[in-house]
Design a protein around this motif. Structure first.
Motif, short mmCIF file in Angstrom:
data_model
loop_
_atom_site.label_atom_id
_atom_site.label_comp_id
_atom_site.label_asym_id
_atom_site.label_seq_id
_atom_site.Cartn_x
_atom_site.Cartn_y
_atom_site.Cartn_z
N LYS A 1 0.95 -1.18 0.22
CA LYS A 1 0.04 0.04 -0.08
C LYS A 1 1.08 1.32 0.20
CE LYS A 1 -4.19 -1.58 2.13
NZ LYS A 1 -5.33 -1.47 3.23
N VAL A 2 0.72 1.96 -0.91
CA VAL A 2 1.54 3.23 -1.16
C VAL A 2 0.74 4.39 -0.73
CG1 VAL A 2 2.94 4.44 -2.89
CG2 VAL A 2 2.94 1.95 -2.82
N GLY A 3 1.29 5.38 0.08
CA GLY A 3 0.52 6.49 0.02
C GLY A 3 0.64 7.46 -0.85
N ILE A 4 -0.17 8.15 -1.37
CA ILE A 4 -0.27 9.05 -2.44
C ILE A 4 -0.47 10.53 -2.02
CG2 ILE A 4 -1.05 9.81 -4.57
CD1 ILE A 4 0.42 7.39 -4.81
N SER A 5 -1.68 10.61 -1.15
CA SER A 5 -1.80 12.03 -0.70
C SER A 5 -2.50 11.94 0.68
CB SER A 5 -2.83 12.96 -1.57
OG SER A 5 -3.27 14.18 -1.06
N PRO A 6 -2.42 12.55 1.68
CA PRO A 6 -2.90 12.53 2.92
C PRO A 6 -4.09 13.09 3.01
CG PRO A 6 -1.36 14.27 3.00
CD PRO A 6 -1.27 13.57 1.73
N THR A 7 -4.56 13.97 2.17
CA THR A 7 -5.96 14.65 2.25
C THR A 7 -6.89 14.27 0.93
OG1 THR A 7 -5.09 16.74 1.27
CG2 THR A 7 -5.13 16.29 3.59
N CYS A 8 -6.22 13.74 -0.09
CA CYS A 8 -7.00 13.57 -1.54
C CYS A 8 -7.20 12.30 -1.63
CB CYS A 8 -6.10 14.51 -2.62
SG CYS A 8 -5.97 16.21 -2.34
N SER A 9 -8.46 11.91 -2.52
CA SER A 9 -8.65 10.37 -2.84
C SER A 9 -7.83 10.06 -4.03
CB SER A 9 -10.11 10.50 -3.17
OG SER A 9 -11.03 10.74 -1.97
N VAL A 10 -7.65 9.09 -4.31
CA VAL A 10 -6.99 8.51 -5.55
C VAL A 10 -7.93 7.88 -6.36
CG1 VAL A 10 -5.21 6.97 -6.55
CG2 VAL A 10 -4.86 8.05 -4.46
N VAL A 11 -8.23 8.36 -7.58
CA VAL A 11 -9.41 7.75 -8.61
C VAL A 11 -8.85 7.02 -9.44
CG1 VAL A 11 -11.34 8.66 -10.03
CG2 VAL A 11 -10.59 10.12 -8.02
N GLN A 12 -8.15 7.49 -10.51
CA GLN A 12 -7.67 6.70 -11.80
C GLN A 12 -6.15 6.33 -11.50
OE1 GLN A 12 -9.01 6.27 -15.45
NE2 GLN A 12 -10.94 6.36 -13.96
N CYS A 13 -5.93 5.24 -12.07
CA CYS A 13 -4.37 4.63 -11.74
C CYS A 13 -3.98 4.03 -13.17
CB CYS A 13 -4.09 3.77 -10.63
SG CYS A 13 -5.25 2.26 -10.78
N ALA A 14 -2.96 3.78 -13.55
CA ALA A 14 -2.26 3.08 -14.83
C ALA A 14 -0.94 2.78 -14.62
CB ALA A 14 -2.67 3.94 -16.10
N TRP A 15 -0.48 1.87 -15.06
CA TRP A 15 1.01 1.40 -15.26
C TRP A 15 1.54 1.26 -16.59
CZ3 TRP A 15 3.41 -2.25 -10.93
CH2 TRP A 15 4.37 -2.39 -11.22
N HIS A 16 2.23 2.22 -16.93
CA HIS A 16 2.34 2.17 -18.65
C HIS A 16 3.40 0.96 -18.74
CE1 HIS A 16 3.59 3.57 -22.64
NE2 HIS A 16 2.43 4.17 -22.59
N PRO A 17 3.42 0.32 -19.67
CA PRO A 17 4.47 -0.83 -20.07
C PRO A 17 5.67 -0.29 -20.74
CG PRO A 17 2.58 -0.55 -21.80
CD PRO A 17 2.19 0.21 -20.84
N LYS A 18 5.64 0.87 -21.58
CA LYS A 18 6.95 0.94 -22.16
C LYS A 18 7.82 2.16 -21.21
CE LYS A 18 5.64 0.78 -26.91
NZ LYS A 18 5.57 1.44 -28.41
N LEU A 19 7.01 2.85 -20.40
CA LEU A 19 7.74 3.90 -19.51
C LEU A 19 8.35 3.10 -18.25
CD1 LEU A 19 5.58 7.02 -20.07
CD2 LEU A 19 7.39 6.36 -21.14
N ASN A 20 7.23 2.18 -17.69
CA ASN A 20 7.44 1.47 -16.49
C ASN A 20 7.29 2.44 -15.38
OD1 ASN A 20 7.79 -0.43 -14.78
ND2 ASN A 20 9.84 -0.56 -14.64
N GLN A 21 6.20 3.32 -15.44
CA GLN A 21 5.95 4.32 -14.76
C GLN A 21 4.38 4.22 -14.29
OE1 GLN A 21 7.08 8.02 -16.28
NE2 GLN A 21 9.13 7.44 -16.67
N ILE A 22 4.26 4.63 -12.79
CA ILE A 22 2.69 4.44 -12.23
C ILE A 22 2.10 5.85 -12.30
CG2 ILE A 22 1.49 3.43 -10.48
CD1 ILE A 22 3.74 1.46 -9.78
N PHE A 23 0.98 5.92 -12.82
CA PHE A 23 0.27 7.25 -13.07
C PHE A 23 -0.94 7.23 -11.83
CE2 PHE A 23 2.44 6.87 -16.85
CZ PHE A 23 2.85 8.28 -17.05
#
Length: 654
Positions: free
Chosen positions: A466-488
C-alpha cells in the motif's frame, strides 16, 4: 601601468566575472523528487546537494519538492512487508524499508574496554550470553553454537523476503505531480508511446501534457473544455494515438486529434422515443467510453439512459450498434462502465443494479452471453479484462475489488474489502506483466488515512503493498504504462487536483525521467513584450457625436421617472392616501357648491324645454347649415316622414 594590471589579474581566477553554466548531476536532480518514505530508509545520501534539498524541501532551481508536503503522513503508510491479515495501519520498520534491513551491530570488547588485555576472547558464537560473567570459569567442552544456526536461518529468511519483494519491481522511489486542475482529476489516458498524457477533471477541462516538450515546471501545453458545465468522465486514446475520445456528463461524446483540435461530435438521440434502439444516439449523460483496442474507427460508450452504443468515427450522425442490458425489471437502469477485451471480441458492462454483463461479437444486440446478477451490492465503477481473456476485475462503490474467472462466473475468486470508493470513475488496472493488480482508495470523512494506491498479487490473491499518494486527497484513476514502466495516479478534492507519477530512474525509461532533468528556458531580452497602448479617439469628448433627440427620447422612455404616466383622477371615495371625488365632482367643486359659489340648474330642468328655448334663436340667426343654402334654397324643404307615406300606401290598398 600594464605591468600593474597584469599583477592584479594574477590575484583573481580566470573565470572571474563570467557566469559558469554548471549543470547538476542526474542523481542530484532525481533526489529532489525522491519519495519521503523511500528516502528515510536509504543508508547514504549521494551528495551534500541532496541533503540540502531534503532539508529545505526545494530543488536546485527553487521549485518545491513535490513529495515533501506529505513527509509525516507517508511515514505512517504501511510498506510492502505488511501482514495482509492485520487490520492495523501502524507502520513498522519492515514496512518502511525498501530493501533488506542492515544486520544488527553488536558492541565488541574493544569498543567497551578500549584496549585489549589478555588472550583473545573466544568466538562470539561459542559464548553463552547468560554466562557472560563466568566466562573465565567455563568447565567442560564448549556448548554447541546455536547462535550460528540462528544467524543462518535469519539470513535465509531475509534473503527470501528480499527476493519476494524484488520480484515485483514496483517503481516507487521517485515521484512528481502534474498540477493545474482546480478539482479532482477523474480521468486519465496515456498514449501507447508514453509521450503525451491526458487528464480530465471535475472542473470541466482536459489538460494535455507532453513529456518531450515539458520541463521541470511540469505545465500543460493545452487546456480544452469539451462541454461547458459538464464533468469529464472518461478519456481514451485510439490504437494509433492520433486521436482521442472524450466522454463528459453530456449525451454527446467528442473526438479530438492529437493536438486537441475538435474533429467531430456524436449526435444526440430523440428523448421522446421510448425504444432506445430506434434513437440515433444517447439521450442522457454519458458515463464511460473506450476506443477499440485494434480498430481505429470504432469506439464504445455507455450512458445513463441504460444502453451501450458502438460508433464509427467517420459517421457522427448515427451509431452502428445499440446494446441493451438484461434487466430484472422493465425500466431504464444506467450502465455505469464499459470495457473491451484485448481482441475486441467481447464487451463487458457494469449496470446500476450491481450486475456484470458480457456480450460476444456475433450478436452484440442480443441478450448477454454472461450475466452475473448481484455481483456487487452497489454501482460498479470499473471493469477490466486481462490480456489472456481469463480474468475480469471489477471495482464498485461498495468498497470492494473482485477478481472473476471468466470460465466460471458464478462466484468471484477473491474479494478484497475495505477499499473506500466515493467516485464513479475509480478504476482498476493491471501491471505490464499482469502479475499485479492496482487500484486507488478514497478519503473518508472521519478517517486519518489518506488516498492510497494498493497493489495485489494476481496469482496469490493477496496484498503486496500500500503506497500513500496524498494525506487529504482521494485516488481515482491509476495506470501502469508498459513502455515507460511508470505508475500514474490521479487524485484531488473539491479545491485541487493533480496526477502523480511514480518512477525509478534505474527501472523507468523516458517520461518523467526526461522532463525532470530539463531546466526551464531562461528569459532573454527578446522575450520582452511591452503592453500595447490602444488609442481610441472616439472615446474623447471632443470627438463624440452630439446626442440626437431620438436617442434622448429612447433614453427618457427607459427612465422610470421621466416616462411615468400621470395618474388618472379617482372616481368615488379616495383610498391609498389619495382624495377621491364626492357626488361625481372634485373636492374644489364640492367646496364651492357648498359655499354657494357654483349653482347648477341643469339637473333640475327638463331636457326638452332646455333645447326648445334655443329654437327661435336658431330660426332668426342660423349659424351652420342654413347660411349655406340661403341663396340656392331660400325656402326649406323637409323630407316627409315615413309614417305619413306608410299611411297613404295603406289607404290606397284599401
Amino acid at each position: 601601468m600594464e605591468d600593474e594590471l597584469e599583477g592584479l589579474r594574477a590575484h583573481f581566477p580566470l573565470s572571474f566575472g563570467k557566469t559558469s553554466n554548471v549543470s547538476a548531476p542526474t542523481e542530484a536532480i532525481h533526489n529532489a523528487t525522491r519519495r519521503t518514505d523511500v528516502a528515510t530508509t536509504e543508508a547514504e545520501v549521494s551528495s551534500d546537494f541532496a541533503t540540502k534539498n531534503s532539508n529545505s524541501g526545494k530543488s536546485e532551481s527553487g521549485f518545491p519538492s513535490l513529495s515533501s508536503s506529505s513527509e509525516t503522513w507517508l511515514r505512517s503508510v504501511p510498506g510492502p512487508n505488511r501482514n495482509p491479515n492485520s487490520s492495523s495501519l501502524a507502520p513498522s520498520d519492515d514496512d518502511l524499508a525498501m530493501g533488506p534491513p542492515p544486520p544488527p551491530s553488536k558492541p565488541t570488547q574493544e569498543e567497551d574496554d578500549g584496549v585489549l588485555m589478555g588472550p583473545p576472547p573466544p568466538p562470539k558464537g561459542l559464548v553463552n550470553s547468560n554466562d557472560s560473567d563466568d566466562e573465565d570459569d567455563m568447565i567442560g567442552p564448549p556448548p554447541p553454537p546455536p547462535a550460528a544456526v540462528d544467524s543462518d536461518e535469519d539470513s535465509d529468511g531475509d534473503d527470501a523476503d528480499d527476493n519476494e519483494q524484488n520480484r515485483y519491481q514496483i517503481p516507487l522511489s521517485k515521484e512528481i505531480q502534474l498540477k493545474g486542475h482546480t478539482k479532482i482529476v477523474s480521468s486519465l489516458a496515456v498514449d501507447s508511446a508514453g509521450a503525451r498524457v491526458l487528464s480530465g477533471s471535475y472542473d470541466y477541462t482536459v489538460r494535455m501534457y507532453d513529456f518531450q516538450g515539458m520541463n521541470k515546471r511540469l505545465e500543460s501545453f493545452r487546456q480544452i473544455e469539451p462541454s461547458e458545465g459538464h464533468q469529464v468522465r472518461s478519456l481514451s486514446w485510439s490504437p494509433t494515438s492520433g486521436q482521442f475520445l472524450c466522454v463528459t456528463g453530456s449525451a454527446q461524446a467528442k473526438i479530438y486529434d492529437r493536438d486537441g483540435l475538435t474533429l467531430g461530435e456524436f449526435i444526440k438521440g430523440d428523448m421522446y422515443i421510448r425504444d432506445l434502439k430506434n434513437t440515433k444516439g444517447h439521450i442522457c449523460g454519458l458515463t464511460c467510453g473506450e476506443w477499440h483496442p485494434w480498430i481505429k474507427e470504432t469506439v464504445l460508450t455507455s450512458s445513463e439512459d441504460g444502453s451501450l452504443r458502438i460508433w464509427d468515427v467517420n459517421n457522427f450522425l448515427s451509431q452502428t450498434q445499440v446494446i441493451k442490458p438484461k434487466l430484472a425489471r422493465p425500466g431504464r437502469i444506467p450502465v455505469t462502465t464499459c470495457a473491451w477485451d484485448r481482441d475486441g471480441k467481447r464487451i463487458a458492462g457494469g449496470v446500476g443494479d450491481g450486475s456484470i454483463q458480457i456480450w460476444s461479437k456475433p450478436g452484440w444486440g442480443s441478450r448477454p452471453n454472461i450475466y452475473v446478477g448481484n455481483a456487487h451490492t452497489d454501482d460498479i465503477t470499473s471493469v477490466k479484462f486481462s490480456s489472456d481473456g481469463r480474468i475480469l476485475l471489477s471495482r464498485s462503490f461498495d468498497g470492494s475489488l473482485k477478481v472473476w474467472d471468466l470460465r466460471q462466473m458464478k462466484e468471484a475468486l477473491k474479494a478484497f474489502e475495505g477499499l473506500p470508493n466515493n467516485y464513479p470513475q475509480t478504476n482498476v488496472a493491471f501491471s505490464p506483466d499482469e502479475q499485479i493488480i492496482l487500484t486507488g482508495t478514497s478519503v473518508e470523512k472521519d478517517s486519518s488515512i489518506g488516498g492510497l494506491l494498493c497493489f495485489y498479487d494476481r496469482t496469490k490473491l493477496e496484498i503486496v503493498q500500500k503506497v500513500g499518494i496524498s494525506p487529504t486527497c482521494s485516488v481515482v484513476q491509476c495506470a501502469w504504462h508498459p513502455k515507460l514502466n511508470q505508475i500514474f495516479a490521479t487524485s484531488g478534492d473539491k479545491s485541487q487536483g493533480g496526477t502523480h507519477i511514480l518512477y525509478d530512474p534505474t527501472q523507468s525509461k523516458r517520461g518523467a525521467c526526461v522532463c525532470v532533468a530539463r531546466a526551464p528556458r531562461k528569459k532573454s531580452v527578446d522575450d520582452y513584450q511591452p503592453e500595447p497602448v490602444i488609442h481610441n479617439p472616439h472615446a474623447l469628448p471632443l470627438f463624440r457625436d452630439a446626442p440626437s433627440r431620438k436617442r434622448e427620447r429612447e433614453k427618457a422612455l427607459k427612465d422610470p421617472l421621466k416616462s411615468h404616466k400621470p395618474e388618472v383622477p379617482m372616481s368615488g371615495p379616495g383610498h391609498g392616501g389619495r382624495v377621491g371625488t364626492t357626488g361625481s365632482s372634485l373636492l374644489t367643486q364640492y367646496l364651492m357648491k357648498q359655499g354657494g359659489m357654483i349653482k347648477e340648474t341643469w339637473m333640475e330642468e327638463d331636457p326638452r324645454e332646455a333645447i326648445l328655448k334655443y329654437a327661435e334663436v336658431a330660426v332668426k340667426d342660423p349659424k351652420f347649415i342654413a347660411p349655406a343654402y340661403s341663396q340656392t334654397q331660400p325656402k326649406t324643404i323637409f323630407a316627409k316622414s315615413d309614417d305619413e307615406e306608410e299611411e297613404k300606401e295603406g289607404d290606397t290598398k284599401k
